[in-house]
Design a protein around this motif. Structure first.
Motif, PDB file in Angstrom:
ATOM      1  N   LEU A 151     -52.501  73.189  40.630  1.00 22.39           N
ATOM      2  CA  LEU A 151     -51.508  73.860  39.807  1.00 22.39           C
ATOM      3  C   LEU A 151     -50.765  72.861  38.927  1.00 22.39           C
ATOM      4  O   LEU A 151     -50.526  73.116  37.734  1.00 22.39           O
ATOM      5  N   VAL A 152     -50.386  71.719  39.487  1.00 21.10           N
ATOM      6  CA  VAL A 152     -49.675  70.709  38.699  1.00 21.10           C
ATOM      7  C   VAL A 152     -50.544  70.204  37.551  1.00 21.10           C
ATOM      8  O   VAL A 152     -50.076  70.070  36.411  1.00 21.10           O
ATOM      9  N   ALA A 153     -51.821  69.963  37.821  1.00 18.50           N
ATOM     10  CA  ALA A 153     -52.723  69.484  36.769  1.00 18.50           C
ATOM     11  C   ALA A 153     -52.873  70.523  35.664  1.00 18.50           C
ATOM     12  O   ALA A 153     -52.837  70.187  34.461  1.00 18.50           O
ATOM     13  N   GLU A 154     -53.043  71.795  36.041  1.00 15.09           N
ATOM     14  CA  GLU A 154     -53.208  72.835  35.031  1.00 15.09           C
ATOM     15  C   GLU A 154     -51.932  73.043  34.219  1.00 15.09           C
ATOM     16  O   GLU A 154     -51.985  73.279  33.000  1.00 15.09           O
ATOM     17  N   LEU A 155     -50.796  72.946  34.861  1.00 21.50           N
ATOM     18  CA  LEU A 155     -49.546  73.124  34.137  1.00 21.50           C
ATOM     19  C   LEU A 155     -49.312  71.973  33.163  1.00 21.50           C
ATOM     20  O   LEU A 155     -48.870  72.193  32.019  1.00 21.50           O
ATOM     21  N   ARG A 156     -49.636  70.759  33.569  1.00 19.91           N
ATOM     22  CA  ARG A 156     -49.512  69.620  32.654  1.00 19.91           C
ATOM     23  C   ARG A 156     -50.424  69.800  31.438  1.00 19.91           C
ATOM     24  O   ARG A 156     -50.014  69.528  30.299  1.00 19.91           O
ATOM     25  N   ALA A 157     -51.632  70.266  31.671  1.00 19.78           N
ATOM     26  CA  ALA A 157     -52.572  70.479  30.561  1.00 19.78           C
ATOM     27  C   ALA A 157     -52.072  71.581  29.625  1.00 19.78           C
ATOM     28  O   ALA A 157     -52.174  71.466  28.396  1.00 19.78           O
ATOM     29  N   ALA A 158     -51.517  72.650  30.192  1.00 22.74           N
ATOM     30  CA  ALA A 158     -51.017  73.751  29.372  1.00 22.74           C
ATOM     31  C   ALA A 158     -49.824  73.321  28.544  1.00 22.74           C
ATOM     32  O   ALA A 158     -49.681  73.710  27.373  1.00 22.74           O
ATOM     33  N   LEU A 159     -48.946  72.508  29.117  1.00 16.59           N
ATOM     34  CA  LEU A 159     -47.805  71.993  28.361  1.00 16.59           C
ATOM     35  C   LEU A 159     -48.263  71.087  27.226  1.00 16.59           C
ATOM     36  O   LEU A 159     -47.719  71.139  26.116  1.00 16.59           O
ATOM     37  N   ALA A 160     -49.279  70.261  27.493  1.00 12.64           N
ATOM     38  CA  ALA A 160     -49.802  69.380  26.451  1.00 12.64           C
ATOM     39  C   ALA A 160     -50.397  70.197  25.303  1.00 12.64           C
ATOM     40  O   ALA A 160     -50.219  69.852  24.124  1.00 12.64           O
ATOM     41  N   SER A 161     -51.074  71.287  25.631  1.00 11.73           N
ATOM     42  CA  SER A 161     -51.641  72.146  24.583  1.00 11.73           C
ATOM     43  C   SER A 161     -50.537  72.778  23.746  1.00 11.73           C
ATOM     44  O   SER A 161     -50.632  72.859  22.514  1.00 11.73           O
ATOM     45  N   ALA A 162     -49.476  73.247  24.408  1.00 13.15           N
ATOM     46  CA  ALA A 162     -48.355  73.836  23.682  1.00 13.15           C
ATOM     47  C   ALA A 162     -47.675  72.797  22.801  1.00 13.15           C
ATOM     48  O   ALA A 162     -47.262  73.094  21.670  1.00 13.15           O
ATOM     49  N   ALA A 163     -47.562  71.578  23.308  1.00  6.13           N
ATOM     50  CA  ALA A 163     -46.928  70.509  22.528  1.00  6.13           C
ATOM     51  C   ALA A 163     -47.706  70.217  21.259  1.00  6.13           C
ATOM     52  O   ALA A 163     -47.122  69.909  20.205  1.00  6.13           O
ATOM     53  N   ALA A 164     -49.026  70.304  21.334  1.00  7.10           N
ATOM     54  CA  ALA A 164     -49.878  69.944  20.198  1.00  7.10           C
ATOM     55  C   ALA A 164     -50.072  71.082  19.204  1.00  7.10           C
ATOM     56  O   ALA A 164     -50.621  70.858  18.120  1.00  7.10           O
ATOM     57  N   ASP A 165     -49.628  72.275  19.540  1.00 12.14           N
ATOM     58  CA  ASP A 165     -49.862  73.441  18.689  1.00 12.14           C
ATOM     59  C   ASP A 165     -48.679  73.657  17.751  1.00 12.14           C
ATOM     60  O   ASP A 165     -47.582  74.015  18.202  1.00 12.14           O
ATOM     61  N   PRO A 166     -48.845  73.472  16.455  1.00 16.11           N
ATOM     62  CA  PRO A 166     -47.719  73.629  15.529  1.00 16.11           C
ATOM     63  C   PRO A 166     -47.212  75.061  15.431  1.00 16.11           C
ATOM     64  O   PRO A 166     -46.102  75.289  14.939  1.00 16.11           O
TER      65      PRO A 166
END
Length: 245
Positions: A31-46
């Protein structure tokens, strides 16, 4: 294997939903790994102006997965990445929050909850301490309340959570309460949000940088201790630990 975190986007808001009902959305390695990845995707999406973090089931997050805990360093990284995200993160809570889950709630910039939610720092009853989660929480909480609830592991409700600074707001209808919040975020400029979050989250960011390594080591040491083994075993066996009076 089904995903543990679901991501959706609508009108500038990325909604990340914790969906691990088998362990009450506990902080497993997956869960922690998936949440980190999802946050990174949101950060990169303008197209994303802000992030909403929510959950399925009656528990937002039960804390550490005691059967399969994540590496404490990875949890600290998740907290840092949330605090340092240039976009506001809004917690939407309709269920229970325990232990490490309160750190995840506390690192969010805005937190809203419904009347069925409840909160407890359960660590002392397991032979542990709220070490890592103290970094995002102590800068936000009333000091006297933090001392009480950290030490006693008492449960408290949404009204008390709002009074002590854990929640921004609570309401019978959490989604209705969040509508003006999200509308305000949608109207704000990305630069304005990033610069303002840097101001409001500064103390949390500083604590995570300054104390991250030391408190990660403390947490790992406590988890490996005899008292923690007894406390965790007692929890699984549904009995009182040997030190309980």
């Amino acid at each position: 294997m089904a995903p543990l975190v679901h991501a959706a986007q609508a009108t500038g808001i990325a909604t990340l939903t914790l969906d691990s009902p088998g362990n009450r959305n506990a902080l497993s390695a997956g869960l922690v790994a998936e949440l980190r990845a999802a946050l990174a995707s949101a950060a990169a999406d303008p197209a994303v102006r802000a992030v909403v973090l929510t959950h399925t089931g009656n528990t937002f997050c039960a804390g550490a997965d005691l059967k399969s805990p994540c590496d404490p360093a990875h949890f600290v990284a998740l907290l840092r990445e949330t605090a340092e995200l240039a976009k506001p993160v809004v917690a939407r809570v309709t269920g229970h929050v325990r232990a490490g889950g309160l750190g995840l709630l506390g690192v969010c910039d805005i937190a809203a909850a419904g009347p069925q939610s409840s909160y407890a720092f359960t660590e002392t009853h397991l032979g542990l301490a709220p070490a890592v989660i103290s970094m995002p929480l102590l800068p936000r909480l009333d000091p006297r309340a933090a001392a009480r609830y950290f030490l006693t592991a008492e449960a408290f409700d949404a009204a008390e959570a709002a009074r002590i600074g854990l929640l921004t707001l609570h309401a019978e209808d959490v989604d209705a309460a969040l509508r003006p919040v999200l509308a305000g975020l949608r109207k704000a400029s990305p630069q304005g949000l990033a610069a303002t979050k840097a101001l409001t989250a500064a103390a949390v960011r500083e604590a995570l940088v300054r104390d991250g390594s030391r408190l990660t080591e403390l947490s790992a040491g406590l988890f490996a201790s005899d008292e923690a083994r007894e406390g965790i075993t007692a929890r699984f066996e549904r009995r009182e630990p040997s030190w309980s009076l």
